[in-house]
Design an enzyme around this catalytic site. Structure first.
Site, short mmCIF file in Angstrom:
data_model
loop_
_atom_site.label_atom_id
_atom_site.label_comp_id
_atom_site.label_asym_id
_atom_site.label_seq_id
_atom_site.Cartn_x
_atom_site.Cartn_y
_atom_site.Cartn_z
N TYR A 90 0.83 -1.21 0.00
CA TYR A 90 0.00 0.00 0.00
C TYR A 90 0.86 1.26 0.00
O TYR A 90 0.54 2.26 -0.64
CB TYR A 90 -0.92 -0.02 1.22
CG TYR A 90 -1.88 1.15 1.31
CD1 TYR A 90 -3.04 1.19 0.54
CD2 TYR A 90 -1.63 2.20 2.20
CE1 TYR A 90 -3.93 2.26 0.64
CE2 TYR A 90 -2.51 3.26 2.31
CZ TYR A 90 -3.66 3.29 1.52
OH TYR A 90 -4.53 4.35 1.62
N GLU A 181 9.51 -8.15 4.31
CA GLU A 181 9.69 -8.40 5.74
C GLU A 181 9.29 -9.82 6.15
O GLU A 181 9.69 -10.29 7.22
CB GLU A 181 8.91 -7.39 6.57
CG GLU A 181 7.39 -7.49 6.48
CD GLU A 181 6.79 -6.67 5.33
OE1 GLU A 181 5.59 -6.36 5.39
OE2 GLU A 181 7.53 -6.37 4.36
N SER A 234 5.10 -11.52 37.97
CA SER A 234 4.36 -12.76 37.72
C SER A 234 5.26 -13.99 37.77
O SER A 234 4.78 -15.11 37.90
CB SER A 234 3.68 -12.70 36.36
OG SER A 234 4.64 -12.77 35.31
N GLY A 235 6.57 -13.77 37.64
CA GLY A 235 7.50 -14.89 37.56
C GLY A 235 7.81 -15.29 36.14
O GLY A 235 8.65 -16.16 35.89
N GLY A 236 7.15 -14.63 35.16
CA GLY A 236 7.45 -14.89 33.77
C GLY A 236 8.67 -14.11 33.30
O GLY A 236 9.27 -13.35 34.06
N SER A 239 8.21 -9.78 33.31
CA SER A 239 8.23 -9.10 34.61
C SER A 239 9.52 -9.39 35.37
O SER A 239 9.99 -8.53 36.13
CB SER A 239 7.01 -9.51 35.44
OG SER A 239 7.05 -10.89 35.75
N SER A 240 10.11 -10.56 35.18
CA SER A 240 11.37 -10.87 35.84
C SER A 240 12.51 -9.99 35.33
O SER A 240 13.35 -9.52 36.11
CB SER A 240 11.73 -12.35 35.63
OG SER A 240 10.76 -13.20 36.20
N LYS A 379 9.66 -10.04 22.33
CA LYS A 379 9.95 -11.09 23.29
C LYS A 379 11.39 -11.60 23.17
O LYS A 379 12.08 -11.78 24.19
CB LYS A 379 8.97 -12.25 23.12
CG LYS A 379 9.24 -13.45 24.02
CD LYS A 379 8.94 -13.15 25.48
CE LYS A 379 7.45 -13.14 25.72
NZ LYS A 379 7.13 -13.03 27.16
#
Length: 523
Positions: A90, A181, A234-236, A239-240, A379
Site C-alpha cells: 500500500y 519483511e 508474575s514470575g514470567g 516481569s522478571s 519477546k
C-alpha cells in the site's frame, strides 16, 4: 522521541498486519526503528519544522485501497524531508499516486502468496542483485500500480508483467509491491539490508547493552532520587527482566508484588517465592487475592470482559500495597511492543486484536504512574536483555504465560472445577515436554479447556465429559507462529495421562492452527 531514532528508521503504519515484522527485521540488522501511526500528530509537527526524525522512512502496507474515501493518506510533507523513503505494498501505491502514477485493480483480481519477480534494475532495495535475477517474494494485494509516474523507473516485475518494484530516477524514493519483511520473501532481508545501510546509511548500533543504559537513564529521570516503585511480578520472562533492571538502579526502593489471583499454573506461587526470595534478594510481597478475582469473574464468559476485570483488579491490589510503602508512586510492569500493538489501535488504522490485561485492560483512573521499560521490545529481545542482566536460563527461556492466566484458557465461565481441570492438564503437558526433551523445541505450549462435552467410554461405563485442547507453537517473537510438530506418539502418551489423571475429561485434541489466521491463545 527516542534520540536513537535519529540514526534509525521511522516506520509509518498504514494498517498492515506485517508492520511489526518490518521493525523486527530492521532491528535484527542492528538498527533502531520505531513505528508511528501514519496519521500521528508528531509527523505533522516535524513536517512543519522541516526536520526528519530519522535517516529513512518506511511506509507500511495496509488493507485499504487508495481509491476508497477516507483511506489513509500520505502526508505530503514527508517527501520534503529529503531522506530515503521505501513504500511497501500500500505504501508503494501511495507513492505512485502522489507522483501522478496510476493505481488500479490488479489484473485477475490481485496477487496473493508466493510469486516470482525478475529484477530489471539493480538500485535501492534491489542493489544487491544482478539484472535478470529471479527471486521468490510474498504478494498480498488487490490493487496495483498500472502506470508508473513519469519520474520513476521499474526495478522489478512479476512473471505475469505486474510492476513489483519501482524507484524515483533522481531521489532515493522506492516502492515494492510485495512484502520483503516476511520469511516467505526468500531474499527480503537482503533487500531491506540494502535500503537500511546502502541507501539510508544507518549505523548498526542497536544492542542490548546500549538499551540497558538508556532504560536506566529513563527510569532514573522518571522516579527521581526518592521515588519507590511497585513491580507487578508474575514470575514470567517479562516481569522478571523488569524486576532485575529496576533492582540494578533502585535497590531497596523496589518492592515486587506477586498476586495469587487463583488463575495460576500448578505450584506457580511456591516456585516464584523460592526463586526470588532465595536468589535475587529482592523485597517480595505475596498477596493472596484469589477469592477477589474469582468473585469478580463469576458468570463472565466474554474474553474481553475477563481481561478488563483482571487488569483493573491487578491495579487495585498494587495500589493497596503501595499505601503501606513510603513514596510508592510508581507501578512497573512487563509490557512489550506486541502487547501494545494487539491491545490498542495506536498504529494508524490497524485493528485491535485483543486487549492485554496490562494495556487495554487497565482502568482509566489509576493512583500509580506507570513504568514500562520494555515497551519498545519484542519477546526475543527481552530474552537477550535478561541474559545481559545475568538471569538464569530457567527464567529467560521459559514459555510465555498470559497475564490473565488460566482465565483465558478456560473457554466460557470460570469455576474452581474448570480451573482444576485445565491446571492439571497443563501441568501434565509441560512436565511431559520437559521429561522428553521437547520443551525448548517449541516457543509456547499449554492446555485449554473447551466449553463442550463429548461421549466416551471409561471402565465399560458411558461418560459425558469435557475436552482439553493442547496447543504448541514455534515462533520467534509471537507476532507470527507455526504449529508445533510434536511426535504423534508423544501426544498420545500425554493424552492418555490427561484422560487417566484429570477427572471430568474424556477427550484430548491437538490444535494445528498457525498465526495468522489464528492467535496463539484461544481467547
Amino acid at each position: 522521541m527516542n534520540p536513537q531514532l535519529r540514526d534509525g528508521l521511522l516506520i509509518l503504519d498504514y494498517g498492515s498486519q506485517y508492520t511489526l515484522l518490518i521493525a523486527r527485521r530492521v532491528r535484527e540488522l542492528g538498527v533502531y526503528c520505531e513505528i508511528w501511526p501514519c496519521n500521528d500528530a508528531r509527523v505533522g509537527e516535524l513536517i512543519d519544522a522541516g526536520s526528519a526524525p530519522a535517516r529513512g522512512v518506511v511506509l507500511s502496507g495496509g488493507p485499504s485501497s487508495v481509491h476508497i474515501e477516507g483511506a489513509p493518506a500520505l502526508q505530503g510533507g514527508i517527501l520534503s524531508w529529503e531522506v530515503p523513503v521505501l513504500g511497501i505494498c500500500y505504501g508503494m501505491q501511495l507513492l505512485a499516486k502522489s507522483f501522478g502514477g496510476q493505481v488500479d485493480r490488479a489484473r485477475g483480481g490481485g496477487e496473493y502468496g508466493r510469486t516470482q519477480v525478475i529484477v530489471e534494475a539493480a538500485r535501492g532495495p534491489m542493489a544487491g542483485f544482478e539484472t535478470g535475477h529471479a527471486t521468490e517474494v510474498w504478494m498480498s494485494h488487490g490493487d496495483a500500480v498500472s502506470a508508473l509516474p513519469e519520474a520513476f523507473e521499474a526495478l522489478a516485475r512479476t512473471e505475469n508483467g505486474h510492476l513489483a518494484a519501482m524507484a524515483h530516477r533522481e531521489r532515493p524514493i522506492f516502492g515494492v509491491q510485495f512484502h520483503p519483511e516476511v520469511s516467505h520473501s526468500l531474499e527480503g532481508t537482503a533487500m531491506l539490508e540494502s535500503f537500511v545501510f546502502e541507501v539510508c546509511g544507518c549505523p548498526d548500533t542497536w544492542n542490548m547493552a546500549d538499551f540497558v543504559e538508556s532504560a536506566i537513564e529513563r527510569i532514573r529521570a522518571q522516579v527521581g532520587d526518592e521515588g519507590h516503585v511497585i513491580c507487578g511480578l508474575s514470575g514470567g520472562v517479562d516481569s522478571s527482566v523488569v524486576a532485575a533492571l529496576l533492582h540494578r538502579e533502585l535497590g531497596e526502593r523496589l518492592t515486587c508484588v506477586f498476586v495469587d489471583n487463583g488463575l495460576l499454573r500448578y505450584q506457580e506461587r511456591e516456585r516464584v517465592q523460592a526463586l526470588f526470595e532465595g536468589h535475587f534478594g529482592i523485597d517480595l510481597r505475596v498477596v493472596d487475592a484469589s477469592e477477589r478475582f474469582l468473585s469478580a469473574l463469576a458468570g463472565v464468559t466474554d474474553p474481553e470482559l475477563k481481561r478488563k476485570r483482571i487488569g483493573e483488579l491487578f491495579v487495585r491490589v498494587f495500589e493497596a500495597e503501595a499505601e503501606s510503602i513510603e513514596n510508592a508512586r510508581f507501578l512497573a510492569q512487563g509490557t512489550l511492543y506486541p502487547d501494545v500493538i494487539e491491545s490498542v489501535s495506536v498504529l494508524g488504522p490497524s485493528a485491535t486484536i485483543k486487549s492485554h490485561h496490562n494495556v487495554g485492560g487497565l482502568p482509566e483512573q489509576m493512583g500509580l504512574e506507570l513504568i514500562e521499560p520494555l515497551r519498545e521490545l519484542f519477546k526475543d529481545e527481552v530474552r537477550v536483555l535478561g541474559r545481559a542482566l545475568g538471569l538464569s536460563a530457567e527464567l529467560v527461556d521459559r514459555h510465555p504465560f498470559p497475564g490473565p492466566g488460566l482465565a483465558v484458557r478456560v473457554l466460557g465461565e470460570i469455576t474452581e472445577d474448570a480451573l482444576r481441570k485445565v491446571r492439571q492438564a497443563d501441568h501434565i503437558f509441560i512436565e511431559s515436554l520437559r521429561a522428553e526433551g521437547l520443551y525448548d523445541q517449541v516457543w509456547q505450549a499449554f492446555a485449554v479447556l473447551l466449553p463442550i462435552k463429548t461421549v466416551g467410554v471409561m471402565g465399560d461405563q458411558r461418560t459425558y465429559d469435557e475436552v482439553i485442547a493442547l496447543r504448541a507453537v514455534t515462533s520467534k517473537d509471537g507476532m507470527t507462529a507455526d504449529r508445533g510438530h510434536l511426535p504423534m506418539e508423544f501426544l498420545g502418551r500425554v493424552s492418555d495421562r490427561i484422560i487417566n489423571q484429570v477427572e471430568g475429561v474424556n477427550r484430548v485434541v491437538y490444535d494445528v492452527t498457525s498465526k495468522p489466521p489464528g492467535t496463539i491463545e484461544w481467547e
